[in-house]
Write an enzyme that holds these catalytic residues in place. Structure first.
Site, PDB file in Angstrom:
ATOM      1  CG  ASP A   1      11.134  27.474 -32.486  1.00 21.44           C
ATOM      2  OD1 ASP A   1      11.239  28.680 -32.766  1.00 21.44           O
ATOM      3  OD2 ASP A   1      11.984  26.617 -32.766  1.00 21.44           O
TER       4      ASP A   1
ATOM      5  CB  CYS B   1      -0.929   0.010   1.212  1.00 17.52           C
ATOM      6  SG  CYS B   1      -0.037   0.151   2.775  1.00 17.52           S
TER       7      CYS B   1
ATOM      8  CB  CYS C   1       4.621  -0.292   1.708  1.00 20.23           C
ATOM      9  SG  CYS C   1       3.609  -1.520   2.547  1.00 20.23           S
TER      10      CYS C   1
END
Length: 801
Positions: free
Chosen positions: A508, A103, A106
């Site tokens: 650009d 989970c 952890c």
């Protein structure tokens, strides 16, 4: 009298008690400094069980180190690290596979444990892929130290390598299936006895039969509680040792509490038993997590599959002969032969042959790309037409496929703000649920004591926030995999938060809206006989640059000029000296400062002008033309149809900028912009808009870093790509429109997941507290909630952008 034997290697001790190591509080004599040093290292590493459980003595002097230590130490060797550690300056980057992750708590535990190590620069743990990405300074910290630090807090870690990862995943999958199968078998048996016990409510069941059914149920439930549910206990203990509460704390309390209470009732012969609820809850929880893990693996396989594209062998050309060798034995500068239909084993440059290559696995573009001498080719791509001979220029972690995997790995570990918020919420929610469960027990104990326990059990089970913790990471992982298929590499997690909000895109020109493959259309000079000589001067000034203008002149480089002090002036041009004369190449104001435009100059509004001067006096004007990208107009039209404003911000001073804008129907056009001008322009737009900037050159790096979201072309400079949030590998602008669609769908699915997870818990909580949900129904609902969240995220993998 028998001789004293060395405690470590069992050889006779001939030097008295000169070498001693204290083991388990007792001084033990060693035969030599080698054994003493090795035994002390074992004790310092906390591996005293080696001596307790060993079956054979260690070797003398270079004594055997326990398997844990020797395995870790091997990872410090440079030749071993070359397969999985990437070096950038002083910082090393490694991806580790973790066992035991269950989970978000952890992940928090591992991250906070490692961040205290000297030399760690950044740690991020991905609970979806069960991997951690670590940046550390090799001179300050060994990889073995990191692995040992992770081992000390109850997790096993090893460098992530695809083949080993698959073996580990299959091994873990088999182990999980055993736990699940045992729980399922026990549940069926216990439910049969539970039916017999429940029948006692309607008919008289003799005491001896009731006790017999209870004892048999206790025995069948024991393996489920002590083996099948063990991962939940380990996760809960690790979390509490770090002062946090995760979802497995409530699960563990529910399982252990129900089993212990049932055991007491069985021994005393009074009260209710909940063996069927314990086994069924554990079975449904494991079943839900099994489906979750299968789904998550499906969502995260794309990066692993890229490695599989690279062949294991290559044909090396040596002294005119061809030999087949393992690809790992290739060295830089080797020449390899690639036949039609074969996959390249390394990145390189074509030195002989003319063919085409399928690079769809890297860029998403299915059409083969022409390859001739001096063309770049990449590992994992397929040679299509004719044989090629390729000089190896990159191996291992330096290959493009490895760079893509690292970028994917980095993106998967970066946590969006909404994911961090969900993680914090799940931790808070777990604590709140424990408090509500305790209050529920007290209320029911005074209201109806016989129901207090099972109602509390239902509250703990039904409201486990698994779905809340899974809501965001599963969706982000699936979306990243989809973008990778399109040839779009996500470098930062903020992409999925910003993209749906974009309302202005700035492009650009050269290399972005155009192909950036400039070619010479005309040369204007007073003396045409000196044309080749003048082009040679320009080529020498531009050598070493990868700017599109430099590439246009590279074929004209001939004899050496002895040029020195070559200096690049960003967005203006290049200067250099030959003897005592200064040559400049660039736009007119830079190259020919304060000079008059010569009479021999013939203007062409469709071309970009490049001037060469000597001591600021014009020598030649070269007219360059560039083709527009095929999908530029389609991309801009699609953006405008979504009410997204489009601008062009170019450093080009030619009238071609205005012509291109008119052709593409772009209203907001800005030419002759310096890097600072572009940045100022984007920052002005950011006052009222979310701005995306497209670029490909060195001069675009500042504005790419400053935009809300930046996109670099895959053919652009390394600096531009390092500054960007995303990279278009195939240089197809329309892929950005597809990315917008995916990001918006991801954003929608994340919120659907969160609304469902929170809504389910808010709905089930009052029902559980009031006793309307039985424990096994609660387990089924909680597992179904998590599966709905994961399945909803997996829809992204089937999406057609």
């Amino acid at each position: 009298m028998s001789a004293t034997l060395c405690f470590h290697c069992n050889e006779p001790v001939l030097c008295g008690d000169e070498f001693v190591t204290t083991i388990n509080g007792k001084p033990e004599v060693m035969c030599c400094p080698g054994c003493q040093a090795v035994s002390q290292a074992i004790i310092d590493a906390g591996l005293t069980n080696y001596y307790k459980y060993r079956t054979e003595p260690g070797k003398r002097q270079n004594a055997l180190v326990p398997e844990e230590l020797s395995a870790f130490s091997a990872y410090d060797l440079d030749e071993v690290q070359s397969d999985f550690v990437h070096q950038e300056g002083d910082v090393s980057e490694v991806s580790l596979t973790l066992d035991g992750i269950s989970c978000a708590a952890c992940a928090w535990l591992i991250e906070h444990k490692l961040q205290h190590l000297k030399g760690i620069r950044r740690v991020s743990v991905n609970t979806t892929t069960h991997r951690t990405l670590i940046h550390y300074v090799k001179a300050e910290l060994k990889l073995s130290d990191i692995l040992q630090a992770i081992a000390r807090i109850g997790y096993q870690a090893a460098p992530y390598q695809v083949d080993e990862e698959e073996v580990r995943s299959k091994r873990e999958g088999r182990r999980f299936l055993i736990r699940l199968g045992l729980a399922g078998f026990a549940t069926m048996q216990v439910m049969m006895f539970a039916l017999a016990l429940y029948s006692g409510y309607f008919t008289d069941l003799e005491q001896e039969f009731r006790d017999y059914f209870r004892w048999v149920s206790l025995i069948f439930a024991a393996p489920v509680v002590f083996y099948s549910a063990a991962p939940f206990y380990f996760s809960a203990i690790r979390s509490m040792l770090m002062g946090r509460v995760n979802m497995d704390v409530a699960v563990s309390i529910a399982i252990c509490g129900a089993y212990i209470a049932s055991c007491i009732a069985t021994i005393d012969g009074s009260g209710e038993v909940y063996f069927e609820s314990v086994t069924m809850f554990t079975f449904f929880l494991l079943l839900g997590r099994y489906f979750e893990q299968n789904a998550l693996q499906k969502a995260s396989v794309s990066a692993s599959n890229l490695h599989k594209l690279v062949p294991l062998t290559a044909r090396r050309v040596l002294n005119g002969e061809i030999e087949e060798i393992p690809a790992k034995q290739l060295k830089l500068g080797d020449i390899i032969q690639v036949r039609p239909g074969e996959t390249l084993a390394a990145d390189g440059v074509v030195v002989a042959g003319h063919s085409s290559a399928n690079e769809s696995m890297l860029t998403g573009e299915q059409a083969p790309i022409e390859k001739m001498e001096a063309s770049q080719v990449f590992a994992g791509t397929i040679n299509v037409d004719q044989p090629l001979e390729v000089e190896v220029t990159a191996l291992g972690q330096d290959q493009l496929v490895s760079k893509i995997i690292r970028l994917q790995e980095s993106a998967s570990h970066a946590k969006p703000k909404i994911a961090e918020t969900a993680t914090r919420l799940s931790g808070i929610f777990s604590s709140v649920i424990l408090a509500i469960a305790a209050l529920t027990y007290l209320v029911w104990y005074f209201y109806r004591p016989e129901d207090a326990f099972w109602v509390t059990l239902s509250v703990l089970v039904a409201t486990c926030p698994c779905a809340l913790a899974l809501a965001t990471p599963t969706a982000v992982t699936c979306a990243t995999a989809q973008l990778t298929k399109l040839g779009i590499i996500v470098r930062k997690s903020s992409v999925f938060e910003v993209l749906p909000l974009v309302d202005h895109v700035v492009f650009d020109k050269t290399g972005t809206l155009t192909l950036g493959e400039l070619r010479i259309k005309a040369v204007n000079t007073v003396d045409e006989s000196k044309q080749s000589e003048l082009l040679n001067i320009i080529a020498h000034l531009e050598q070493g640059s990868i700017h599109p203008i430099a590439k246009a002149f590279s074929p004209y480089q001939a004899h050496s000029l002895g040029m020195f002090q070559i200096k690049h002036h960003v967005a203006q041009g290049v200067s250099g000296w030959v003897g005592d004369q200064e040559y400049r190449v660039g736009h007119f104001d830079f190259a020919c400062h304060q000079a008059q435009i010569p009479a021999w100059h013939i203007a062409d509004p469709d071309c970009q002008e490049v001037w060469l001067s000597v001591d600021k006096q014009p020598l030649v004007c070269v007219m360059l033309e560039d083709a527009i990208r095929e999908d530029s107009k389609q991309t801009i039209a699609a953006l405008k149809s979504r009410d997204i404003k489009v601008s062009i911000a170019s450093g080009d001073r030619s009238a071609q900028v205005q012509k291109l804008a008119a052709l593409l129907e772009v209203e907001h056009v800005h030419a002759a912009m310096q890097p600072k001008d572009k940045l100022d322009y984007v920052q002005s737009l950011q006052q009222n808009s979310k701005v995306v900037m497209f670029g490909d050159g060195i001069n675009d790096a500042p504005v790419l870093a400053g935009a809300d979201l930046s996109v670099a072309m895959g053919s652009g400079t390394a600096i531009a790509k390092n500054s960007a949030d995303t990279i278009l590998l195939g240089d197809h602008l329309y892929r950005f429109v597809q990315a917008l669609n995916i990001a918006k769908s991801t954003h929608k699915i994340i919120y659907q997941n969160l609304y469902w997870a929170l809504g389910y818990n808010l709905l089930i909580l009052p029902l559980a507290v009031t006793g309307h949900v039985y424990p096994y129904i609660a387990a089924l609902g909680m597992s179904a909630s998590s599966l709905i969240v994961v399945s909803n995220s997996l829809r992204l993998l089937r999406m057609r952008p």
